[in-house]
Design a protein around this motif. Structure first.
Motif, PDB file in Angstrom:
ATOM      1  N   SER A 216      38.413 -48.218  -8.735  1.00  0.00           N
ATOM      2  CA  SER A 216      39.480 -49.146  -9.103  1.00  0.00           C
ATOM      3  C   SER A 216      38.935 -50.331  -9.883  1.00  0.00           C
ATOM      4  CB  SER A 216      40.204 -49.633  -7.835  1.00  0.00           C
ATOM      5  OG  SER A 216      41.197 -50.569  -8.162  1.00  0.00           O
ATOM      6  N   ASP A 217      39.364 -50.426 -11.131  1.00  0.00           N
ATOM      7  CA  ASP A 217      39.080 -51.607 -11.955  1.00  0.00           C
ATOM      8  C   ASP A 217      40.249 -51.762 -12.925  1.00  0.00           C
ATOM      9  OD1 ASP A 217      37.865 -53.793 -13.011  1.00  0.00           O
ATOM     10  OD2 ASP A 217      36.335 -52.722 -14.134  1.00  0.00           O
ATOM     11  N   PRO A 218      41.453 -52.092 -12.412  1.00  0.00           N
ATOM     12  CA  PRO A 218      42.646 -52.132 -13.256  1.00  0.00           C
ATOM     13  C   PRO A 218      42.464 -53.044 -14.471  1.00  0.00           C
ATOM     14  CG  PRO A 218      43.238 -52.352 -10.946  1.00  0.00           C
ATOM     15  CD  PRO A 218      41.745 -52.449 -11.020  1.00  0.00           C
ATOM     16  N   GLY A 219      42.801 -52.511 -15.652  1.00  0.00           N
ATOM     17  CA  GLY A 219      42.637 -53.269 -16.885  1.00  0.00           C
ATOM     18  C   GLY A 219      41.228 -53.244 -17.423  1.00  0.00           C
ATOM     19  N   GLY A 220      40.287 -52.687 -16.677  1.00  0.00           N
ATOM     20  CA  GLY A 220      38.898 -52.608 -17.119  1.00  0.00           C
ATOM     21  C   GLY A 220      38.444 -51.166 -17.201  1.00  0.00           C
ATOM     22  N   THR A 221      37.161 -50.940 -16.950  1.00  0.00           N
ATOM     23  CA  THR A 221      36.586 -49.594 -16.990  1.00  0.00           C
ATOM     24  C   THR A 221      36.160 -49.204 -15.588  1.00  0.00           C
ATOM     25  OG1 THR A 221      35.810 -49.917 -19.264  1.00  0.00           O
ATOM     26  CG2 THR A 221      34.786 -48.152 -18.003  1.00  0.00           C
ATOM     27  N   ALA A 222      36.892 -48.277 -14.997  1.00  0.00           N
ATOM     28  CA  ALA A 222      36.574 -47.851 -13.635  1.00  0.00           C
ATOM     29  C   ALA A 222      35.279 -47.051 -13.592  1.00  0.00           C
ATOM     30  CB  ALA A 222      37.731 -47.030 -13.066  1.00  0.00           C
ATOM     31  N   LEU A 223      35.088 -46.153 -14.579  1.00  0.00           N
ATOM     32  CA  LEU A 223      33.870 -45.340 -14.644  1.00  0.00           C
ATOM     33  C   LEU A 223      33.338 -45.389 -16.060  1.00  0.00           C
ATOM     34  CD1 LEU A 223      31.829 -43.299 -13.504  1.00  0.00           C
ATOM     35  CD2 LEU A 223      33.448 -41.479 -14.075  1.00  0.00           C
ATOM     36  N   ASN A 224      32.160 -45.968 -16.210  1.00  0.00           N
ATOM     37  CA  ASN A 224      31.512 -46.038 -17.520  1.00  0.00           C
ATOM     38  C   ASN A 224      30.309 -45.104 -17.495  1.00  0.00           C
ATOM     39  OD1 ASN A 224      30.356 -46.618 -19.959  1.00  0.00           O
ATOM     40  ND2 ASN A 224      30.266 -48.831 -19.674  1.00  0.00           N
ATOM     41  N   ALA A 225      30.495 -43.903 -18.074  1.00  0.00           N
ATOM     42  CA  ALA A 225      29.437 -42.888 -18.059  1.00  0.00           C
ATOM     43  C   ALA A 225      29.092 -42.472 -19.486  1.00  0.00           C
ATOM     44  CB  ALA A 225      29.867 -41.694 -17.228  1.00  0.00           C
ATOM     45  N   GLU A 226      29.026 -43.430 -20.390  1.00  0.00           N
ATOM     46  CA  GLU A 226      28.650 -43.124 -21.773  1.00  0.00           C
ATOM     47  C   GLU A 226      27.253 -42.506 -21.813  1.00  0.00           C
ATOM     48  OE1 GLU A 226      28.906 -46.243 -24.572  1.00  0.00           O
ATOM     49  OE2 GLU A 226      31.103 -46.322 -24.561  1.00  0.00           O
ATOM     50  N   THR A 227      27.127 -41.447 -22.583  1.00  0.00           N
ATOM     51  CA  THR A 227      25.854 -40.739 -22.811  1.00  0.00           C
ATOM     52  C   THR A 227      25.200 -40.290 -21.503  1.00  0.00           C
ATOM     53  OG1 THR A 227      24.470 -42.745 -22.921  1.00  0.00           O
ATOM     54  CG2 THR A 227      25.477 -41.976 -24.975  1.00  0.00           C
ATOM     55  N   LEU A 228      25.996 -40.123 -20.466  1.00  0.00           N
ATOM     56  CA  LEU A 228      25.490 -39.549 -19.213  1.00  0.00           C
ATOM     57  C   LEU A 228      25.027 -38.115 -19.459  1.00  0.00           C
ATOM     58  CD1 LEU A 228      25.291 -39.417 -16.012  1.00  0.00           C
ATOM     59  CD2 LEU A 228      27.647 -38.570 -16.107  1.00  0.00           C
ATOM     60  N   GLY A 243      41.997 -47.727 -14.206  1.00  0.00           N
ATOM     61  CA  GLY A 243      41.118 -48.275 -15.238  1.00  0.00           C
ATOM     62  C   GLY A 243      40.559 -47.127 -16.063  1.00  0.00           C
ATOM     63  N   ARG A 244      39.884 -47.470 -17.110  1.00  0.00           N
ATOM     64  CA  ARG A 244      39.410 -46.449 -18.045  1.00  0.00           C
ATOM     65  C   ARG A 244      38.282 -45.608 -17.450  1.00  0.00           C
ATOM     66  NH1 ARG A 244      37.054 -48.135 -23.908  1.00  0.00           N
ATOM     67  NH2 ARG A 244      35.762 -49.422 -22.538  1.00  0.00           N
ATOM     68  N   VAL A 245      38.335 -44.307 -17.725  1.00  0.00           N
ATOM     69  CA  VAL A 245      37.230 -43.394 -17.444  1.00  0.00           C
ATOM     70  C   VAL A 245      36.569 -43.095 -18.780  1.00  0.00           C
ATOM     71  CG1 VAL A 245      36.598 -41.090 -16.650  1.00  0.00           C
ATOM     72  CG2 VAL A 245      38.313 -42.411 -15.395  1.00  0.00           C
ATOM     73  N   ASN A 246      35.339 -43.540 -18.939  1.00  0.00           N
ATOM     74  CA  ASN A 246      34.643 -43.460 -20.227  1.00  0.00           C
ATOM     75  C   ASN A 246      33.494 -42.455 -20.132  1.00  0.00           C
ATOM     76  OD1 ASN A 246      33.480 -43.844 -22.699  1.00  0.00           O
ATOM     77  ND2 ASN A 246      33.009 -46.003 -22.427  1.00  0.00           N
ATOM     78  N   LEU A 247      33.676 -41.314 -20.809  1.00  0.00           N
ATOM     79  CA  LEU A 247      32.649 -40.262 -20.827  1.00  0.00           C
ATOM     80  C   LEU A 247      32.151 -40.030 -22.244  1.00  0.00           C
ATOM     81  CD1 LEU A 247      34.441 -37.748 -18.433  1.00  0.00           C
ATOM     82  CD2 LEU A 247      32.433 -39.117 -17.879  1.00  0.00           C
ATOM     83  N   ARG A 248      32.220 -41.025 -23.087  1.00  0.00           N
ATOM     84  CA  ARG A 248      31.824 -40.853 -24.486  1.00  0.00           C
ATOM     85  C   ARG A 248      30.365 -40.411 -24.575  1.00  0.00           C
ATOM     86  NH1 ARG A 248      29.111 -43.153 -28.535  1.00  0.00           N
ATOM     87  NH2 ARG A 248      28.372 -44.842 -27.193  1.00  0.00           N
ATOM     88  N   GLY A 249      30.147 -39.302 -25.296  1.00  0.00           N
ATOM     89  CA  GLY A 249      28.783 -38.833 -25.523  1.00  0.00           C
ATOM     90  C   GLY A 249      28.133 -38.187 -24.321  1.00  0.00           C
ATOM     91  N   ALA A 250      28.889 -37.942 -23.250  1.00  0.00           N
ATOM     92  CA  ALA A 250      28.300 -37.313 -22.061  1.00  0.00           C
ATOM     93  C   ALA A 250      27.955 -35.850 -22.354  1.00  0.00           C
ATOM     94  CB  ALA A 250      29.254 -37.400 -20.880  1.00  0.00           C
ATOM     95  N   HIS A 251      26.908 -35.373 -21.699  1.00  0.00           N
ATOM     96  CA  HIS A 251      26.475 -33.977 -21.874  1.00  0.00           C
ATOM     97  C   HIS A 251      26.492 -33.299 -20.517  1.00  0.00           C
ATOM     98  CE1 HIS A 251      24.449 -30.522 -23.587  1.00  0.00           C
ATOM     99  NE2 HIS A 251      23.559 -30.574 -22.602  1.00  0.00           N
ATOM    100  N   ILE A 252      27.409 -32.312 -20.376  1.00  0.00           N
ATOM    101  CA  ILE A 252      27.614 -31.640 -19.099  1.00  0.00           C
ATOM    102  C   ILE A 252      27.633 -30.139 -19.376  1.00  0.00           C
ATOM    103  CG2 ILE A 252      29.159 -31.406 -17.114  1.00  0.00           C
ATOM    104  CD1 ILE A 252      30.322 -34.207 -18.134  1.00  0.00           C
ATOM    105  N   PRO A 253      26.532 -29.440 -19.170  1.00  0.00           N
ATOM    106  CA  PRO A 253      26.486 -28.027 -19.540  1.00  0.00           C
ATOM    107  C   PRO A 253      27.389 -27.136 -18.701  1.00  0.00           C
ATOM    108  CG  PRO A 253      24.473 -28.676 -18.404  1.00  0.00           C
ATOM    109  CD  PRO A 253      25.239 -29.919 -18.659  1.00  0.00           C
ATOM    110  N   GLY A 254      27.739 -27.543 -17.506  1.00  0.00           N
ATOM    111  CA  GLY A 254      28.609 -26.745 -16.645  1.00  0.00           C
ATOM    112  C   GLY A 254      30.040 -27.232 -16.692  1.00  0.00           C
ATOM    113  N   GLN A 255      30.606 -27.521 -15.520  1.00  0.00           N
ATOM    114  CA  GLN A 255      32.001 -27.939 -15.418  1.00  0.00           C
ATOM    115  C   GLN A 255      32.143 -29.451 -15.440  1.00  0.00           C
ATOM    116  OE1 GLN A 255      34.027 -26.503 -11.959  1.00  0.00           O
ATOM    117  NE2 GLN A 255      34.304 -24.431 -12.748  1.00  0.00           N
TER     118      GLN A 255
END
Length: 492
Positions: A216-228, A243-255
């Protein structure tokens, strides 16, 4: 510190440490460590009494030393900054009055399960085994940025961050694991965080599990996982994210599994997964996303989502996907492409076409291509749109060839009936062939076929205008059919 300066509780700890024995101060197993500030001196251990033990404690002959406390109150700041602890540290169901400071420390193993501590400052820590903060309550920050943990991280059911603090203000994240390296899995099932979870640049050799978590981070970024980067899967089934879920550039070979999740950031971006790469992206039975979604330049081998999951605003330019699940009629997925904030995006239509062709649904692929031409038509000048309407009505831009046959048949019957009832006069009496209304209409409609009827007879009045109409319609149909055939050949 001299042994004579220790309290009776501390003496118990010092005697147990060389043999790695457990010292259990609990009076009951239902105690809440969050209320441990009132525990008396008989279960209070000063942090200054633990520091020399951890940094230079002796080991009994043939024994393995370890600090193993249960239900203790630790008073004063536990400061092990830059220190090296060669022994396992286990503080279970303990209450720490002050933040634990382990910045830059090296620890063999660290277990804080079920404990309460105001904050954990352990950026760049090195842990030879696993880190456990399972069921912990930490209202302040947890700093693990740049940490190197050889084993796994367990933070299942932990409660992190202060629920009362205003969010979305750009303040310090509640959980920081940015640029951290985890040698195994990161378990966060049932994790509750008030504030941002920052995993940007982290590398997790195994999987990341956030099933049943609440961020919970209303109005912000709840999960910041850029380039994870994770080694296998990112599971976040039944995730609740405000809040925003940020997965920009994440690399996840599975699910990348967000099945049954609820993502909410009204008025902002709820899910940003641009330039993300994943084997499978699951939004199965997820709640409708509140806020916009950005999937530009991402790649998924499988995308599992029903149309009702997507919000009114999406960005799909450059999205590459393979199989779409569940398999639905193409018409049900077209509305999503019309919601793109960038307007008409040809590549999105091509991707959807390819997905239907991949499963052998050629009819679905043609439906998408026809929708693409119609959407493209809205971007053209008025005169080009007129030609587009003619191609659409007559042959469906070449994707509905039977429509042209129906038009030809209708016009042929119209001409045959009209001229059969009112035959035109011959051009030269006695030199013309016998009049045939059907072939006369064919002569007018088909510009490249000559049955000798058109040149031999001359209609008058309104029937002359009908002949002009049939000739013009024949040329239009022939041109659009040729255009459609050309397009069909180019698709092969």
């Amino acid at each position: 510190m001299e042994i004579a300066d220790l309290t009776p509780a501390e003496r118990r700890v010092w005697r147990a440490f060389p043999r790695g024995e457990v010292v259990d101060f609990r009076e009951s197993t239902d105690e809440d460590p969050a209320h441990g500030g009132g525990w008396g001196p008989d279960r209070t251990v000063r942090a200054e009494a633990l520091r020399p033990l951890l940094l230079g404690g002796v080991t009994g002959d043939g024994e393995i030393a370890a600090l193993r406390l249960v239900g203790a109150r630790i008073s004063g700041p536990l400061n092990l900054q830059y220190g090296t602890v060669d022994h396992a540290v286990r503080l279970t169901a303990c209450h720490l009055d002050h933040a634990a400071i382990l910045y830059g420390a090296e620890v063999r193993q660290l277990n804080l399960s079920e404990s309460y501590l105001p904050a954990l400052d352990a950026a760049t820590i090195r842990i030879g085994g696993v880190l456990r903060i399972t069921d912990c309550r930490i209202p302040g920050h947890v700093r693990l940025g740049g940490a190197k943990i050889s084993g796994a991280i367990f933070c299942d059911r932990a409660h992190l961050g202060d629920e009362q603090r205003d969010r979305g203000d750009g303040g310090e994240p509640a959980l920081q694991l940015n640029q951290a390296t985890v040698g195994d899995d990161l378990y966060g099932r049932g994790l509750v965080v008030h504030g941002q979870v920052r995993l940007s640049g982290a590398r997790i050799a195994g999987s990341l599990n956030l099933d049943d978590s609440e961020l919970s981070d209303p109005g912000g970024t709840a999960l910041n996982a850029e380039t994870l980067t994770v080694g296998s899967d990112l599971h976040a089934m039944r995730l609740r994210a405000e809040g925003r879920v940020n997965l920009r550039g994440a690399h996840i070979p599975g699910q990348l599994n967000l099945a049954y999740a609820r993502l909410s950031n009204p008025g902002g971006v709820a899910l940003r997964a641009s330039s993300c790469t994943a084997g499978e992206f699951w939004l199965r039975e997820a709640a409708p996303i509140e806020g916009s979604v950005n999937l530009r330049r991402s790649q998924f081998d499988l995308l599992h989502a029903t149309p009702d999951v997507w919000p009114d605003q999406v960005r799909l330019d450059g999205l590459a996907h393979g199989v779409l699940a569940p398999h639905l009629p193409a018409g049900r997925r077209l509305d999503l492409l019309e919601r793109d904030e960038d307007g008409y995006v040809p590549q999105a239509y091509e991707q959807l076409t390819a997905a239907y062709r991949q499963v052998g649904d050629d009819a679905g692929a043609r439906t998408v291509q026809l929708a693409k031409q119609r959407r493209h038509r809205t971007t053209l000048p008025w005169y080009a749109r007129i030609w587009g309407y003619l191609q659409d009505v007559t042959v469906g831009y070449g994707f509905r060839p039977m429509r042209a046959a129906a038009w030809l048949l209708a016009l042929l019957l119209t001409g045959a009936v009209a001229y059969g009832l009112h035959p035109p006069a011959p051009m030269k009496s006695g030199e013309t062939p016998d009049f045939n209304a059907l072939f006369y209409a064919l002569d007018l409609l088909l510009p490249i076929i000559d049955f000798g009827q058109e040149k031999a007879f001359n209609p008058r009045g309104g029937y002359q205008w009908l002949s002009y109409l049939l000739i013009a319609a024949g040329w239009i149909l022939a041109t659009t059919i040729a255009t459609g055939i050309t397009r069909a050949v180019s698709r092969q």
